[in-house]
Write an enzyme that holds these catalytic residues in place. Structure first.
Site, PDB file in Angstrom:
ATOM      1  N   CYS A 380      18.270  39.388  67.931  1.00  0.00           N
ATOM      2  CA  CYS A 380      18.168  37.945  68.108  1.00  0.00           C
ATOM      3  C   CYS A 380      16.901  37.596  68.911  1.00  0.00           C
ATOM      4  O   CYS A 380      15.812  37.699  68.387  1.00  0.00           O
ATOM      5  CB  CYS A 380      19.447  37.411  68.736  1.00  0.00           C
ATOM      6  SG  CYS A 380      19.745  35.690  68.293  1.00  0.00           S
ATOM      7  N   HIS A 519      23.609  39.562  65.250  1.00  0.00           N
ATOM      8  CA  HIS A 519      24.175  40.433  66.287  1.00  0.00           C
ATOM      9  C   HIS A 519      25.026  41.551  65.669  1.00  0.00           C
ATOM     10  O   HIS A 519      26.250  41.430  65.584  1.00  0.00           O
ATOM     11  CB  HIS A 519      25.036  39.602  67.244  1.00  0.00           C
ATOM     12  CG  HIS A 519      24.220  38.667  68.080  1.00  0.00           C
ATOM     13  ND1 HIS A 519      23.653  39.049  69.271  1.00  0.00           N
ATOM     14  CD2 HIS A 519      23.831  37.392  67.864  1.00  0.00           C
ATOM     15  CE1 HIS A 519      22.969  38.042  69.774  1.00  0.00           C
ATOM     16  NE2 HIS A 519      23.060  37.023  68.937  1.00  0.00           N
ATOM     17  N   GLU A 521      25.874  44.258  66.900  1.00  0.00           N
ATOM     18  CA  GLU A 521      26.760  44.902  67.887  1.00  0.00           C
ATOM     19  C   GLU A 521      28.192  44.380  67.808  1.00  0.00           C
ATOM     20  O   GLU A 521      29.138  45.071  68.183  1.00  0.00           O
ATOM     21  CB  GLU A 521      26.202  44.726  69.303  1.00  0.00           C
ATOM     22  CG  GLU A 521      26.273  43.318  69.902  1.00  0.00           C
ATOM     23  CD  GLU A 521      25.114  42.398  69.523  1.00  0.00           C
ATOM     24  OE1 GLU A 521      24.407  42.701  68.531  1.00  0.00           O
ATOM     25  OE2 GLU A 521      24.920  41.374  70.202  1.00  0.00           O
TER      26      GLU A 521
HETATM   27  N1  GLN Z   1      17.460  31.811  72.322  1.00  0.00           N
HETATM   28  C1  GLN Z   1      17.281  32.263  70.983  1.00  0.00           C
HETATM   29  C2  GLN Z   1      17.767  31.258  69.961  1.00  0.00           C
HETATM   30  O1  GLN Z   1      18.516  30.372  70.255  1.00  0.00           O
HETATM   31  C3  GLN Z   1      17.963  33.581  70.766  1.00  0.00           C
HETATM   32  C4  GLN Z   1      19.435  33.476  70.840  1.00  0.00           C
HETATM   33  C5  GLN Z   1      20.103  34.819  71.016  1.00  0.00           C
HETATM   34  O2  GLN Z   1      19.444  35.791  71.353  1.00  0.00           O
HETATM   35  N2  GLN Z   1      21.399  34.883  70.833  1.00  0.00           N
HETATM   36  O3  GLN Z   1      17.409  31.361  68.815  1.00  0.00           O
END
Ligand code: GLN
Length: 547
Positions: A380, A519, A521
């Site tokens: 992310c 994600h 994970e």
């Molecule tokens: N802050 C970033 C976004 O909103 C990444 C979000 C995250 O890592 N979950 O896209």
């Protein structure tokens, strides 16, 4: 109709109720039953989405896009049952539903009260999907006696009362403190905690007692007598080296048998525990060790990256190695050379995150990994940082950055290669967002498909080109930079099915460098390690052989 097991806690918090619930879920599955696990949290936030990971640990996202408590992660990792929106509720959500109904006039002019309106709302929540599984395990957050928890305790009392006898049982977790001076385990706090439960009309059927020392037979008898439970229903929970020992440990202590007895299920089907024996073996008999750095912002609190740490452990199990995780604070080298902080690791992982703090350090971590050919997994925000690094240092876009960090109106510091997501396709409709939307629940959340480029590294890792992964983000790599970045060598090897949202990037002239917008994970399990984590750790093992 499902049998219900209500799990409560007493004496102190953090006794491992979530883990005990998850392990019990796994044991019931091992006996051939279907289960679903739920968490009811007394806090007033509508969901944990807006809570700081410093305070509350990570936010666990479900396929259907709910932002939930990290205990749901435990539930999934132990049972493999994907959690749903309807598996997590807070007082805030309950009250907000009740107030919404009140405003709509649904209560037809009645005076709205905690009993019955709030408790009815909780009972309706508990009943969702009651015909789908054999056992529903519902954990109540907090400890008995907390003011905020009372409506939940009252609701589970009523719920059990409404059901036929024998349909619901109560399991209570407590602590037996050890007094070194007298060399004794003390049972009084447990007695008080049970008394507290009884005063609200709940008599526990099973007591799970956390203890650092073996519980002598005499103490067990005393607890049984004073707390009004059967002796075999006083189950010991000792400290474990790994959480994945919990199903076997609880089985050895007779927890699943005690639960089935409490329901009067006899004869109980024999348990099949091979999976957990294999998990145990992989955890306890590693054939090597790798060191992985997690470069993040919330490094003081491991719970903030709970699922990532677990997924790395699973990756280690897949390769029969122990993964030693070291937490590196990205802010340490925001303005300094990253090398002294990152040398000596066999792989680097930059996890998700929000806000600008520490991001220059994370960009440097991506650069270090790319240049030194260290395996890199960007998740992310970690993927977004890898893209900014590529744009700045390889594609020559010095001012590349993310719109997330340009909050001052009219002042643009960055060229936004990562921009605020405005609209995307969800199922068969369009979702639109504005920059000034509410902060709660407005991200691109939950499971979305992605299409992988044939022949790419990720397609090889996944063993296919169609995947579905969970998301939680407000920003996204801008596809208009794709050509420029691909010419620089950063391949966009995974895209949303409409080709508009970059989902995965990778460097090909590198042993293992992958950034993912989602994600992974959240979907990894000890008995089914996620392919990205399994292969990332494999790459780390290879690096460890080179040095
Ligand atoms: N802050 C970033 C976004 O909103 C990444 C979000 C995250 O890592 N979950 O896209």
């Amino acid at each position: 109709m499902a049998r219900y097991i209500f799990i409560t806690g007493g004496v102190v918090s953090s006794l491992g109720k979530g883990l005990a619930s998850a392990a019990l879920g796994a044991l019931l599955q091992a006996r051939g039953y279907s289960v679903r696990l739920r968490k009811l949290d007394p806090y007033l936030n509508v969901d944990p989405g807006t809570m700081s990971p410093f305070e509350h640990g990570e936010v666990f996202v479900t396929d259907d896009g709910a932002e939930t408590d990290l205990d749901l992660g435990h539930y999934e990792r132990f049972t493999g049952v994907p959690a749903r929106k309807t598996d997590s509720v807070s007082s805030g959500r309950i009250y907000s539903n009740v107030l919404e109904k009140e405003r709509r006039g649904d209560y037809l002019g009645k005076t709205i009260q905690v009993v019955p309106h709030v408790t009815n709302e909780i009972k309706e929540f508990l009943a969702i999907g009651e015909d789908e599984v054999d056992f529903m395990l519902c954990e109540i957050g907090g400890t008995v006696g907390d003011i905020e928890g009372l409506p939940f305790f009252e609701a589970i009392r009523q719920f059990a009362h409404d059901k036929p006898r024998g349909q619901c049982i109560f399991m209570h977790l407590t602590l037996l403190p050890y007094l070194a001076a007298s060399g004794e385990l003390k049972t009084k706090p447990t007695q008080h905690s049970v008394k507290e439960l009884q005063s609200i009309g709940i008599a526990p059927d099973i007591l799970v007692c956390r203890s650092e020392h073996p519980i002598p037979e005499k103490e067990r008898e005393k607890i049984a007598l004073f707390c009004n439970v059967r002796k075999q229903c006083v189950v010991a929970a000792y400290d474990l080296k790994s959480i994945y020992e919990a199903p076997l440990a609880y089985h050895d202590q007779g927890l699943d048998q005690a639960v089935l007895d409490a329901f009067g299920i006899s004869p109980a089907p024999a348990p099949k525990l091979d999976v957990w024996h294999d998990v145990y073996d992989r955890i306890h008999n590693p054939e090597g060790k790798v060191k992985v750095a997690i470069v993040g912002k919330y490094t003081q609190l491991e719970d903030a990256y709970k699922s990532i740490a677990e997924a790395l452990t699973h990756g280690g199990m897949a390769n029969r190695v122990k993964v030693k995780i070291e937490w590196v604070d990205a802010e340490l080298f925001d303005r300094e050379d990253a090398a002294p902080f990152l040398q000596g690791y066999h792989a680097i992982l930059v996890p998700g995150g929000f806000g600008e703090r520490g991001t220059e350090g994370k960009i440097k971590a991506a650069q270090f990994a790319r240049e030194k050919k260290i395996p890199y997994l960007g998740i992310c925000l970690g993927m977004q940082m890898a893209v900014i690094e590529a744009a700045r240092n390889v594609a020559g876009m010095e001012k590349a950055g993310s719109e997330e960090f340009d909050h001052e109106a009219g002042k643009k510091r960055f060229e936004p290669v990562v921009y605020h997501l405005k609209e995307w396709v969800q199922g068969n409709h369009m979702v639109a967002r504005k920059a000034d939307d509410d902060k709660g629940g407005t991200m691109r959340l939950g499971a979305y498909d992605a299409t992988l480029t044939e022949g790419s590294k990720v397609a090889e890792v996944y063993g296919g080109t169609a995947i579905e992964e969970r998301h939680r983000h407000r920003y996204e790599v801008d596809v208009k930079y794709r050509d420029t970045l691909e010419k620089a060598g950063l391949k966009f090897s995974g895209m949303s099915p409409d080709g508009k949202l970059p989902e995965i990037v990778e460097w090909n002239d590198h042993p293992w460098f992958i950034g993912v917008q989602f994600h992974p994970e959240l979907k990894s399990k000890p008995f089914a390690p996620h392919p990205l984590f399994a292969d990332f750790v494999r790459a780390a093992v290879e690096t460890s052989r080179l040095v």
